[in-house]
Design an enzyme around this catalytic site. Structure first.
Site, PDB file in Angstrom:
ATOM      1  N   ARG A  20       0.827  -1.217   0.000  1.00 46.49           N
ATOM      2  CA  ARG A  20       0.000   0.000   0.000  1.00 46.49           C
ATOM      3  C   ARG A  20       0.854   1.257   0.000  1.00 46.49           C
ATOM      4  O   ARG A  20       0.595   2.199  -0.743  1.00 46.49           O
ATOM      5  CB  ARG A  20      -0.965   0.002   1.186  1.00 46.49           C
ATOM      6  CG  ARG A  20      -2.060  -1.063   1.054  1.00 46.49           C
ATOM      7  CD  ARG A  20      -2.964  -1.111   2.275  1.00 46.49           C
ATOM      8  NE  ARG A  20      -2.165  -1.463   3.440  1.00 46.49           N
ATOM      9  CZ  ARG A  20      -2.291  -0.915   4.650  1.00 46.49           C
ATOM     10  NH1 ARG A  20      -3.178   0.011   4.888  1.00 46.49           N
ATOM     11  NH2 ARG A  20      -1.526  -1.299   5.650  1.00 46.49           N
ATOM     12  N   ASN A  38      -6.171  -2.846   2.440  1.00 45.53           N
ATOM     13  CA  ASN A  38      -6.090  -4.294   2.576  1.00 45.53           C
ATOM     14  C   ASN A  38      -7.497  -4.869   2.672  1.00 45.53           C
ATOM     15  O   ASN A  38      -8.363  -4.294   3.334  1.00 45.53           O
ATOM     16  CB  ASN A  38      -5.319  -4.682   3.837  1.00 45.53           C
ATOM     17  CG  ASN A  38      -3.830  -4.504   3.696  1.00 45.53           C
ATOM     18  OD1 ASN A  38      -3.302  -4.408   2.594  1.00 45.53           O
ATOM     19  ND2 ASN A  38      -3.139  -4.450   4.820  1.00 45.53           N
TER      20      ASN A  38
END
Length: 90
Positions: A20, A38
């Site tokens: 990320r 996520n």
């Protein structure tokens, strides 16, 4: 330049490997807004909005990810424009 918004689902070893944060860095460098989050199934959902060429370049990068990632698949679909002020991670 045309605008594009894409929602992508990235699978493989993509959690716990700075995916990320690396995606955020790539998106910001390209001038793309959106987010990366996520998912409970171990994948990462990414929304990218910006100039078509910039979005396309980040989508291409998703197939690679950061060095510790092992990307198995990226499924990207066009979605309606979503205004975002920045690229964030959740």
């Amino acid at each position: 330049m045309s605008q594009r918004c894409v929602q992508a689902r990235v699978t493989g070893k993509v959690q716990g490997v700075w995916f990320r944060a690396a995606t955020q860095s790539q998106a910001r460098e390209a001038g793309v807004t959106g987010y990366a989050v996520n998912c409970e199934d171990g994948s990462v959902e990414v929304v990218l909005c910006g100039h078509r060429e910039a979005v396309d370049s980040v989508v291409d990068w998703l197939w690679q990810g950061p060095p510790a990632a092992q990307v198995a698949h990226v499924e990207a679909v066009d979605i309606d424009w979503q205004p975002h002020d920045d690229f964030t991670t959740h």
